[in-house]
Scaffold this motif. Structure first.
Motif, PDB file in Angstrom:
ATOM      1  N   MET A 141      37.418  36.217  45.738  1.00 52.88           N
ATOM      2  CA  MET A 141      37.136  37.615  44.791  1.00 52.88           C
ATOM      3  C   MET A 141      35.725  36.990  43.821  1.00 52.88           C
ATOM      4  O   MET A 141      35.309  38.582  43.602  1.00 52.88           O
ATOM      5  N   LYS A 142      35.409  36.491  44.435  1.00 55.91           N
ATOM      6  CA  LYS A 142      33.570  36.263  44.183  1.00 55.91           C
ATOM      7  C   LYS A 142      32.896  37.481  44.473  1.00 55.91           C
ATOM      8  O   LYS A 142      32.269  38.325  44.511  1.00 55.91           O
ATOM      9  N   ALA A 143      33.187  37.500  46.267  1.00 59.93           N
ATOM     10  CA  ALA A 143      32.716  38.544  47.028  1.00 59.93           C
ATOM     11  C   ALA A 143      33.349  39.840  47.052  1.00 59.93           C
ATOM     12  O   ALA A 143      32.294  40.293  47.014  1.00 59.93           O
ATOM     13  N   ASN A 144      33.933  39.573  46.735  1.00 58.76           N
ATOM     14  CA  ASN A 144      35.031  40.844  46.458  1.00 58.76           C
ATOM     15  C   ASN A 144      34.248  42.022  44.871  1.00 58.76           C
ATOM     16  O   ASN A 144      34.514  43.278  45.109  1.00 58.76           O
ATOM     17  N   MET A 145      34.474  41.319  44.462  1.00 56.64           N
ATOM     18  CA  MET A 145      33.605  42.043  43.171  1.00 56.64           C
ATOM     19  C   MET A 145      31.840  42.313  43.585  1.00 56.64           C
ATOM     20  O   MET A 145      32.246  42.966  42.560  1.00 56.64           O
ATOM     21  N   GLN A 146      31.751  41.305  44.008  1.00 53.45           N
ATOM     22  CA  GLN A 146      30.234  41.600  43.898  1.00 53.45           C
ATOM     23  C   GLN A 146      29.970  42.895  44.971  1.00 53.45           C
ATOM     24  O   GLN A 146      29.295  44.004  44.901  1.00 53.45           O
ATOM     25  N   ALA A 147      30.901  42.950  46.143  1.00 54.06           N
ATOM     26  CA  ALA A 147      30.568  44.205  46.877  1.00 54.06           C
ATOM     27  C   ALA A 147      31.670  45.486  45.803  1.00 54.06           C
ATOM     28  O   ALA A 147      30.858  46.209  45.838  1.00 54.06           O
ATOM     29  N   SER A 148      32.091  45.352  45.415  1.00 52.07           N
ATOM     30  CA  SER A 148      32.631  46.257  44.687  1.00 52.07           C
ATOM     31  C   SER A 148      31.207  46.449  43.154  1.00 52.07           C
ATOM     32  O   SER A 148      31.407  47.972  43.197  1.00 52.07           O
ATOM     33  N   ALA A 149      30.691  46.135  43.232  1.00 47.17           N
ATOM     34  CA  ALA A 149      30.043  45.849  42.255  1.00 47.17           C
ATOM     35  C   ALA A 149      28.551  46.577  42.806  1.00 47.17           C
ATOM     36  O   ALA A 149      28.161  47.281  41.823  1.00 47.17           O
ATOM     37  N   GLY A 150      28.743  46.357  44.285  1.00 45.26           N
ATOM     38  CA  GLY A 150      27.271  46.655  44.953  1.00 45.26           C
ATOM     39  C   GLY A 150      28.256  48.760  44.864  1.00 45.26           C
ATOM     40  O   GLY A 150      27.046  50.028  45.285  1.00 45.26           O
ATOM     41  N   VAL A 151      28.965  49.053  45.272  1.00 43.12           N
ATOM     42  CA  VAL A 151      29.823  50.379  45.474  1.00 43.12           C
ATOM     43  C   VAL A 151      29.075  50.732  44.563  1.00 43.12           C
ATOM     44  O   VAL A 151      29.052  52.301  44.467  1.00 43.12           O
ATOM     45  N   GLU A 152      30.263  50.392  42.814  1.00 45.97           N
ATOM     46  CA  GLU A 152      29.543  51.149  42.188  1.00 45.97           C
ATOM     47  C   GLU A 152      28.072  51.390  41.584  1.00 45.97           C
ATOM     48  O   GLU A 152      28.104  52.535  41.222  1.00 45.97           O
ATOM     49  N   ASP A 153      27.511  50.561  41.969  1.00 41.92           N
ATOM     50  CA  ASP A 153      25.895  50.913  41.759  1.00 41.92           C
ATOM     51  C   ASP A 153      24.568  51.993  42.404  1.00 41.92           C
ATOM     52  O   ASP A 153      24.502  52.250  42.112  1.00 41.92           O
ATOM     53  N   LEU A 154      25.816  52.026  43.759  1.00 44.22           N
ATOM     54  CA  LEU A 154      25.320  52.441  44.967  1.00 44.22           C
ATOM     55  C   LEU A 154      25.675  54.191  44.308  1.00 44.22           C
ATOM     56  O   LEU A 154      24.724  55.488  44.376  1.00 44.22           O
ATOM     57  N   ALA A 155      27.154  54.204  43.761  1.00 50.67           N
ATOM     58  CA  ALA A 155      27.057  55.517  43.400  1.00 50.67           C
ATOM     59  C   ALA A 155      26.706  55.751  41.924  1.00 50.67           C
ATOM     60  O   ALA A 155      26.218  56.843  41.616  1.00 50.67           O
ATOM     61  N   ASP A 156      26.525  55.034  41.113  1.00 51.27           N
ATOM     62  CA  ASP A 156      25.332  55.362  39.786  1.00 51.27           C
ATOM     63  C   ASP A 156      24.249  55.992  39.976  1.00 51.27           C
ATOM     64  O   ASP A 156      23.767  57.070  39.900  1.00 51.27           O
ATOM     65  N   ASP A 157      23.302  55.346  41.265  1.00 56.26           N
ATOM     66  CA  ASP A 157      21.926  56.224  41.353  1.00 56.26           C
ATOM     67  C   ASP A 157      22.203  57.013  42.123  1.00 56.26           C
ATOM     68  O   ASP A 157      21.425  57.646  42.198  1.00 56.26           O
ATOM     69  N   ARG A 158      23.405  57.478  42.477  1.00 49.73           N
ATOM     70  CA  ARG A 158      23.299  58.721  43.692  1.00 49.73           C
ATOM     71  C   ARG A 158      23.316  60.066  42.270  1.00 49.73           C
ATOM     72  O   ARG A 158      23.202  60.452  42.690  1.00 49.73           O
ATOM     73  N   ALA A 159      24.394  59.413  41.603  1.00 47.71           N
ATOM     74  CA  ALA A 159      25.151  60.450  40.420  1.00 47.71           C
ATOM     75  C   ALA A 159      23.570  60.412  39.633  1.00 47.71           C
ATOM     76  O   ALA A 159      23.224  61.526  39.541  1.00 47.71           O
ATOM     77  N   ARG A 160      22.766  59.954  39.146  1.00 50.43           N
ATOM     78  CA  ARG A 160      21.399  59.886  38.405  1.00 50.43           C
ATOM     79  C   ARG A 160      20.441  60.704  39.544  1.00 50.43           C
ATOM     80  O   ARG A 160      19.486  61.209  38.745  1.00 50.43           O
TER      81      ARG A 160
END
Length: 101
Positions: A74-93
């Motif tokens: 579950m921790k690994a899945n949460m970290q992977a999800s957080a990485g995807v969200e961070d990448l999408a946020d960086d692209r949007a900015r």
């Protein structure tokens, strides 16, 4: 985990039957004013807890390994999800900054 729970429940039910028999045969004292409905299960719980602690040690260790694996997954899945969200946020900015310029 289910196996451990069922084994623990089985030990408790076995102790409950034994305590019930001992109370009604007069070996253990009975509850006052009809409180056997609370006294017998409570006494069975107190007796079954140390028995379960000793007898189910290996099964408890197996269950804790399964829980630890699940938590790590579950921790690994949460970290992977957080990485995807961070990448999408960086692209949007970056896109917003390029449009503003």
């Amino acid at each position: 985990m289910l196996r451990y729970t069922l084994m623990r429940l089985g030990i408790f039910l076995g102790c409950l039957v034994v305590v019930w028999g001992l109370v009604y045969s007069g070996v253990f004292p009975s509850g006052r004013n009809g409180s056997n409905a609370l006294w017998i299960p409570l006494l069975a719980l107190v007796i079954s807890a140390p028995i379960s602690f000793v007898v189910l040690r290996k099964e408890r260790d197996r269950a804790s390994v399964q829980v630890a694996r699940r938590v790590e997954r579950m921790k690994a899945n949460m970290q992977a999800s957080a990485g995807v969200e961070d990448l999408a946020d960086d692209r949007a900015r970056a896109e917003a900054q390029s449009q503003a310029s």
